[in-house]
Motif scaffolding. Structure first.
Motif, short mmCIF file in Angstrom:
data_model
loop_
_atom_site.label_atom_id
_atom_site.label_comp_id
_atom_site.label_asym_id
_atom_site.label_seq_id
_atom_site.Cartn_x
_atom_site.Cartn_y
_atom_site.Cartn_z
N ARG A 63 0.84 -1.20 0.00
CA ARG A 63 0.00 0.00 0.00
C ARG A 63 0.88 1.24 0.00
NH1 ARG A 63 -5.39 0.83 -1.22
NH2 ARG A 63 -6.09 2.78 -0.28
N LEU A 64 0.59 2.15 -0.92
CA LEU A 64 1.38 3.38 -1.03
C LEU A 64 0.84 4.47 -0.12
CD1 LEU A 64 1.76 3.52 -4.92
CD2 LEU A 64 3.60 3.04 -3.28
N ALA A 65 1.69 4.98 0.76
CA ALA A 65 1.35 6.17 1.53
C ALA A 65 1.36 7.37 0.58
CB ALA A 65 2.35 6.37 2.65
N PRO A 66 0.73 8.48 0.96
CA PRO A 66 0.66 9.63 0.06
C PRO A 66 2.00 10.13 -0.45
CG PRO A 66 -0.88 9.91 1.86
CD PRO A 66 -0.06 8.69 2.19
N ASP A 67 3.05 9.96 0.36
CA ASP A 67 4.36 10.46 -0.06
C ASP A 67 5.30 9.35 -0.54
OD1 ASP A 67 4.59 9.32 2.43
OD2 ASP A 67 5.91 10.87 3.25
N ASP A 68 4.82 8.12 -0.64
CA ASP A 68 5.64 7.04 -1.18
C ASP A 68 5.90 7.28 -2.66
OD1 ASP A 68 6.12 5.54 1.09
OD2 ASP A 68 4.39 4.22 0.79
N VAL A 69 7.09 6.91 -3.11
CA VAL A 69 7.50 7.16 -4.49
C VAL A 69 7.38 5.90 -5.33
CG1 VAL A 69 9.43 7.84 -5.97
CG2 VAL A 69 9.05 9.01 -3.79
N VAL A 70 6.90 6.07 -6.55
CA VAL A 70 6.91 5.02 -7.56
C VAL A 70 8.00 5.39 -8.56
CG1 VAL A 70 5.61 3.89 -9.42
CG2 VAL A 70 4.45 4.53 -7.28
N LEU A 71 8.85 4.43 -8.89
CA LEU A 71 9.91 4.64 -9.88
C LEU A 71 9.52 4.01 -11.21
CD1 LEU A 71 12.81 5.43 -10.76
CD2 LEU A 71 13.54 3.18 -9.88
N ALA A 72 9.51 4.81 -12.26
CA ALA A 72 9.30 4.29 -13.61
C ALA A 72 10.68 4.16 -14.25
CB ALA A 72 8.41 5.23 -14.41
N PHE A 73 11.12 2.92 -14.44
CA PHE A 73 12.49 2.66 -14.91
C PHE A 73 12.43 1.98 -16.27
CE2 PHE A 73 16.54 0.43 -15.15
CZ PHE A 73 17.44 1.36 -14.65
N ARG A 88 0.27 10.07 -6.35
CA ARG A 88 1.54 9.75 -5.71
C ARG A 88 2.67 10.22 -6.61
NH1 ARG A 88 -2.36 7.83 -3.36
NH2 ARG A 88 -2.38 6.14 -1.81
N PRO A 89 3.83 10.56 -6.07
CA PRO A 89 4.95 10.95 -6.93
C PRO A 89 5.46 9.77 -7.74
CG PRO A 89 5.63 10.85 -4.61
CD PRO A 89 4.15 10.68 -4.63
N VAL A 90 5.63 9.98 -9.03
CA VAL A 90 6.20 8.96 -9.93
C VAL A 90 7.44 9.58 -10.56
CG1 VAL A 90 5.85 7.49 -11.96
CG2 VAL A 90 3.93 7.95 -10.41
N VAL A 91 8.59 9.01 -10.24
CA VAL A 91 9.87 9.50 -10.75
C VAL A 91 10.20 8.76 -12.04
CG1 VAL A 91 12.35 9.68 -10.34
CG2 VAL A 91 10.72 10.14 -8.48
N SER A 92 10.44 9.51 -13.10
CA SER A 92 10.77 8.92 -14.39
C SER A 92 12.27 8.75 -14.51
CB SER A 92 10.26 9.80 -15.53
OG SER A 92 10.62 9.25 -16.78
N ALA A 93 12.70 7.52 -14.80
CA ALA A 93 14.12 7.22 -15.03
C ALA A 93 14.21 6.44 -16.34
CB ALA A 93 14.71 6.43 -13.87
#
Length: 208
Positions: free
Chosen positions: A33-43, A69-74
Motif C-alpha cells: 500500500r502506497l502512503a501519500p508520499d511514497d514514491v513510484v519509480l518508472a524505470f 503519488r509521486p512517480v519519478v521517471s528514469a
C-alpha cells in the motif's frame, strides 16, 4: 436458497474474470500500500522517457496525476537491459521507491540481443530491486515483428517471481496507429492509455 445461488454466480463471475486476465498475460499479485508520499519509480527506456510526446504527456507524469503519488521517471532512450543494470542500483539508492515499474527489453530485441540474455538481465534487475525491498511491476513489450506479440520471456519472469505484470498494453498500443507517434513509440494518447492501465493494475494490487 436464492442467496446461495447468487453467491455461486458471483464466484463463477470472478473466476471467469481471473481466467480472462490470466489468458491475456496480466498478473496482479498483492502490492504494498502506497502512503501519500511514497514514491513510484518508472524505470526503462524511451517508452518511459516519453519519446513521441511532450514530457507532460509521458506515462509517468500522467500516472502520477491518476494515482496521486509521486512517480519519478528514469527512462533513457535507446537503453539496453545491460545499460539498465549498470545504473539501477544508483537510481534506487537515490529515489528510494516503494514500487518500481520496469519496462526494458525492446531495444535489446531491435538489436537482436539473444533472448536468453535479455531474460537474464531482466531477472537481475528484478533481483536488485527486491533485495532493496522494492516491489516490482513488470511491463512487457512486443517483439519487433509483424504480429509478434509480447515476448514470452516477460510472462515467464512474472510467473517465476510472482510479480505484478502488464503483458498487453504496450502491444495493444503499438498495433493501433491512433496511439502511435511512429512505428515503435506511443503518442500522447498511447502514453495515457498505458498510464491508465498501470493505475488500474496498481489499484487491483492494493497499492492505491
Amino acid at each position: 436458497m436464492k442467496l446461495a445461488c447468487q453467491r455461486k454466480f458471483v464466484c463463477i463471475g470472478l473466476l471467469l474474470v481471473c481466467a480472462v486476465l490470466t489468458a491475456c498475460g496480466d498478473r496482479t499479485p498483492a502490492l504494498p500500500r502506497l502512503a501519500p508520499d511514497d514514491v513510484v519509480l518508472a524505470f526503462g527506456d524511451s517508452l518511459t522517457y516519453g519519446t513521441g510526446a511532450s514530457e507532460a504527456e509521458s506515462y509517468p507524469v500522467v500516472l502520477s496525476s491518476l494515482i496521486g503519488r509521486p512517480v519519478v521517471s528514469a527512462g533513457v532512450p535507446g537503453e539496453l537491459t545491460a545499460g539498465g543494470l549498470a545504473r539501477l542500483a544508483g537510481v534506487l539508492d537515490t529515489v528510494q521507491p516503494r514500487i518500481m515499474l520496469l519496462c526494458l527489453g525492446g531495444n535489446d530485441m531491435l538489436r537482436k540481443v539473444n533472448a536468453a540474455q535479455i531474460e537474464a538481465n531482466l531477472r537481475e534487475l528484478i533481483d536488485i530491486a527486491i533485495a532493496r525491498g522494492v516491489a516490482v511491476v513488470l511491463i512487457g513489450v512486443p517483439k519487433p515483428a509483424l504480429f509478434g506479440g509480447t515476448a514470452s520471456f516477460y510472462e515467464r519472469i512474472a510467473d517465476d517471481y510472482a510479480i505484478a505484470f502488464d503483458g498487453n498494453t504496450v502491444n495493444e498500443i503499438l498495433k493501433n496507429n491512433e496511439y502511435k507517434s511512429d512505428p515503435i513509440h506511443p503518442n500522447a494518447l498511447g502514453y495515457r492509455k498505458l498510464a491508465t492501465a498501470l493505475s488500474e493494475l496498481l489499484r487491483l494490487g492494493g497499492a492505491i
